[in-house]
Design a protein around this motif. Structure first.
Motif, short mmCIF file in Angstrom:
data_model
loop_
_atom_site.label_atom_id
_atom_site.label_comp_id
_atom_site.label_asym_id
_atom_site.label_seq_id
_atom_site.Cartn_x
_atom_site.Cartn_y
_atom_site.Cartn_z
N MET A 19 0.84 -1.19 0.00
CA MET A 19 0.00 0.00 0.00
C MET A 19 0.87 1.23 0.00
N GLY A 22 -2.27 4.98 1.40
CA GLY A 22 -3.64 4.52 1.64
C GLY A 22 -4.31 3.78 0.50
N ARG A 23 -3.61 3.55 -0.60
CA ARG A 23 -4.23 2.79 -1.69
C ARG A 23 -3.41 1.54 -1.99
N GLY A 24 -4.10 0.49 -2.35
CA GLY A 24 -3.42 -0.75 -2.70
C GLY A 24 -2.74 -0.61 -4.05
N VAL A 25 -1.45 -0.80 -4.09
CA VAL A 25 -0.68 -0.63 -5.32
C VAL A 25 -0.40 -1.98 -5.98
N ASP A 27 -0.49 -6.52 -5.29
CA ASP A 27 -0.73 -7.69 -4.45
C ASP A 27 -0.23 -8.92 -5.20
#
Length: 51
Positions: A19, A22-25, A27
């Motif tokens: 992250m 605050g945002r998922g970059v 996975d």
């Protein structure tokens, strides 16, 4: 995903989520994420190019 719980023991998972602000970059499986990250932001952080 690495999961930290304040009230209990740490749990290590097979999947990892990176992250940024605050945002998922990114996975992926944890092993893949650190061995050969596919997202530039994750690769930069893992290789120490942030901060």
């Amino acid at each position: 995903m690495l999961l930290w719980e304040l009230r209990g023991p740490y749990t290590i998972r097979e999947e990892c989520i990176f992250m940024l602000m605050g945002r998922g970059v990114a996975d992926a499986l944890t092993e893949e994420m650190f061995a050969a990250p596919t997202h530039k932001e994750a690769a930069d952080d893992i290789e120490g190019r942030y901060g």
